[in-house]
Design an enzyme around this catalytic site. Structure first.
Site, PDB file in Angstrom:
ATOM      1  N   VAL A 100       0.842  -1.201   0.000  1.00  0.00           N
ATOM      2  CA  VAL A 100       0.000   0.000   0.000  1.00  0.00           C
ATOM      3  C   VAL A 100       0.879   1.253   0.000  1.00  0.00           C
ATOM      4  O   VAL A 100       0.377   2.379  -0.007  1.00  0.00           O
ATOM      5  CB  VAL A 100      -0.977  -0.014   1.220  1.00  0.00           C
ATOM      6  CG1 VAL A 100      -1.995  -1.132   1.022  1.00  0.00           C
ATOM      7  CG2 VAL A 100      -0.255  -0.158   2.548  1.00  0.00           C
ATOM      8  N   HIS A 159      -4.240  -4.038  -2.771  1.00  0.00           N
ATOM      9  CA  HIS A 159      -4.743  -3.919  -1.382  1.00  0.00           C
ATOM     10  C   HIS A 159      -4.913  -2.476  -0.940  1.00  0.00           C
ATOM     11  O   HIS A 159      -4.982  -2.203   0.254  1.00  0.00           O
ATOM     12  CB  HIS A 159      -3.801  -4.671  -0.430  1.00  0.00           C
ATOM     13  CG  HIS A 159      -3.796  -6.140  -0.687  1.00  0.00           C
ATOM     14  ND1 HIS A 159      -2.802  -6.972  -0.222  1.00  0.00           N
ATOM     15  CD2 HIS A 159      -4.655  -6.935  -1.381  1.00  0.00           C
ATOM     16  CE1 HIS A 159      -3.061  -8.224  -0.616  1.00  0.00           C
ATOM     17  NE2 HIS A 159      -4.179  -8.218  -1.316  1.00  0.00           N
TER      18      HIS A 159
HETATM   19  N1  APR Z   1      13.802  -8.597   0.099  1.00  0.00           N
HETATM   20  C1  APR Z   1      12.960  -9.478  -0.481  1.00  0.00           C
HETATM   21  N2  APR Z   1      12.066 -10.229   0.210  1.00  0.00           N
HETATM   22  C2  APR Z   1      12.047 -10.066   1.546  1.00  0.00           C
HETATM   23  C3  APR Z   1      12.897  -9.162   2.235  1.00  0.00           C
HETATM   24  C4  APR Z   1      13.801  -8.406   1.443  1.00  0.00           C
HETATM   25  N3  APR Z   1      14.651  -7.525   1.998  1.00  0.00           N
HETATM   26  N4  APR Z   1      12.629  -9.256   3.579  1.00  0.00           N
HETATM   27  C5  APR Z   1      11.635 -10.162   3.713  1.00  0.00           C
HETATM   28  N5  APR Z   1      11.295 -10.665   2.493  1.00  0.00           N
HETATM   29  C6  APR Z   1      10.272 -11.660   2.176  1.00  0.00           C
HETATM   30  C7  APR Z   1       9.933 -12.622   3.295  1.00  0.00           C
HETATM   31  O1  APR Z   1      10.809 -13.751   3.254  1.00  0.00           O
HETATM   32  C8  APR Z   1       8.505 -13.021   2.924  1.00  0.00           C
HETATM   33  O2  APR Z   1       8.479 -14.098   2.002  1.00  0.00           O
HETATM   34  O3  APR Z   1       9.079 -10.942   1.924  1.00  0.00           O
HETATM   35  C9  APR Z   1       7.963 -11.774   2.222  1.00  0.00           C
HETATM   36  C10 APR Z   1       7.006 -10.974   3.091  1.00  0.00           C
HETATM   37  O4  APR Z   1       5.855 -11.756   3.300  1.00  0.00           O
HETATM   38  P1  APR Z   1       4.646 -11.137   4.159  1.00  0.00           P
HETATM   39  O5  APR Z   1       5.201 -10.471   5.372  1.00  0.00           O
HETATM   40  O6  APR Z   1       3.627 -12.220   4.287  1.00  0.00           O
HETATM   41  O7  APR Z   1       4.091  -9.966   3.228  1.00  0.00           O
HETATM   42  P2  APR Z   1       3.138 -10.112   1.974  1.00  0.00           P
HETATM   43  O8  APR Z   1       3.374 -11.414   1.276  1.00  0.00           O
HETATM   44  O9  APR Z   1       3.299  -8.870   1.186  1.00  0.00           O
HETATM   45  O10 APR Z   1       1.654 -10.125   2.634  1.00  0.00           O
HETATM   46  C11 APR Z   1       0.579 -10.137   1.716  1.00  0.00           C
HETATM   47  O11 APR Z   1      -0.929  -9.919   3.559  1.00  0.00           O
HETATM   48  O12 APR Z   1      -1.487  -8.947   5.545  1.00  0.00           O
HETATM   49  C12 APR Z   1      -1.738  -8.923   4.209  1.00  0.00           C
HETATM   50  O13 APR Z   1      -2.527  -7.104   2.990  1.00  0.00           O
HETATM   51  C13 APR Z   1      -1.384  -7.593   3.623  1.00  0.00           C
HETATM   52  O14 APR Z   1      -0.498  -7.135   1.428  1.00  0.00           O
HETATM   53  C14 APR Z   1      -0.318  -7.932   2.593  1.00  0.00           C
HETATM   54  C15 APR Z   1      -0.582  -9.393   2.301  1.00  0.00           C
END
Ligand code: APR
Length: 238
Positions: free
Chosen positions: A94, A110
């Site tokens: 977002v 989102h």
């Molecule tokens: N570079 C690349 N990837 C990374 C880094 C980095 N520096 N740091 C962490 N990650 C990876 C993690 O290993 C994980 O696989 O990014 C991913 C983050 O996953 P989530 O925290 O689950 O975030 P996301 O997948 O975007 O969540 C999806 O869930 O809560 C809802 O609406 C919210 O848009 C969000 C959705």
């Protein structure tokens, strides 16, 4: 007359991980937002009905960080690929760091943290001048403004457009998402079978081992540039 060669379509699905190195928290990593907050208390229509002040505080805190954040090398490398490919970024994020980095085609699934939406007419969406949205901030029709975020349980208005874009991809990349949340994660099922998929994440994911996937086990600030080099070399027939 030289007719421009039609650029290949690169479609990218990004998640919180691509903004992690810009100082924005992810959700499911260690120290992630869902460790600090109960998602049902801050990111659902029920939460808004029950305790709108808590929901406002949750998004104000994140918006305050966003107002200080800048794109990182991952966002920049992705924007630079527009020189060589027709790039569309479909993001679960977002924040507007893709736009700040220069990505021209960004589809938010989102919502957008810098915007607020009327609670009486969803077509009324406003860009916020500063990070704080308060109870009492009203739309032009006099109703309370809410964060312009798609909460759990709400429809994802841009999903059909995103699915159509994924279907047309010549190359697909997944950057910084745990692929835990649907329908966003379902975009992987929309791409044609023979399309190469790049996966950039410092952690292994269940999909990492799929046969037509190239898994780059790196942070986005490093991994996107590695992917870009591979893609451009392939274009130049190396
Ligand atoms: N570079 C690349 N990837 C990374 C880094 C980095 N520096 N740091 C962490 N990650 C990876 C993690 O290993 C994980 O696989 O990014 C991913 C983050 O996953 P989530 O925290 O689950 O975030 P996301 O997948 O975007 O969540 C999806 O869930 O809560 C809802 O609406 C919210 O848009 C969000 C959705």
């Amino acid at each position: 007359m030289v007719v421009g060669v039609k650029m290949k379509k690169l479609v990218v699905l990004t998640g919180a991980g691509i903004s992690a190195e810009s100082g924005l928290k992810t959700f499911r990593d260690m120290g992630g937002l869902w460790e600090q907050y109960d998602v049902t208390e801050v990111a659902s229509p029920e939460a808004w009905r029950k305790n709108p002040e808590l929901v406002m505080r949750f998004y104000n805190e994140r918006r305050k960080v966003l107002f200080e954040a800048t794109p990182n090398a991952g966002h920049m490398a992705l924007a630079a690929l527009q020189e060589h490919f027709e790039v569309t970024v479909i993001t679960q994020n977002v924040d507007d760091l893709h736009e700040q980095a220069g990505s021209k085609s960004v589809v938010h699934l989102h919502g957008e943290l810098r915007k607020a939406q009327s609670t009486v007419d969803s077509r009324l969406v406003y860009t916020l001048k500063n990070w704080e949205l308060k109870m009492g901030d009203l739309c032009e029709k006099g109703s309370q403004l809410r964060p312009y975020i798609v909460w759990f349980g709400e429809p994802v208005p841009n999903m059909s457009m995103a699915a159509e874009l994924a279907k047309q991809a010549d190359i697909f990349a997944v950057i910084g998402t745990s692929l835990n949340v649907y329908p966003a994660a379902g975009l992987l099922d929309c791409i044609s079978r023979d399309v190469r998929v790049y996966l950039i994440d410092p952690n292994m994911l269940p999909v990492s081992a799929r046969k037509n996937f190239t898994f780059i086990k790196e942070y986005a600030s490093v991994g996107v540039s590695l992917m870009a080099k591979e893609l451009i070399d392939a274009l130049n027939g190396f």
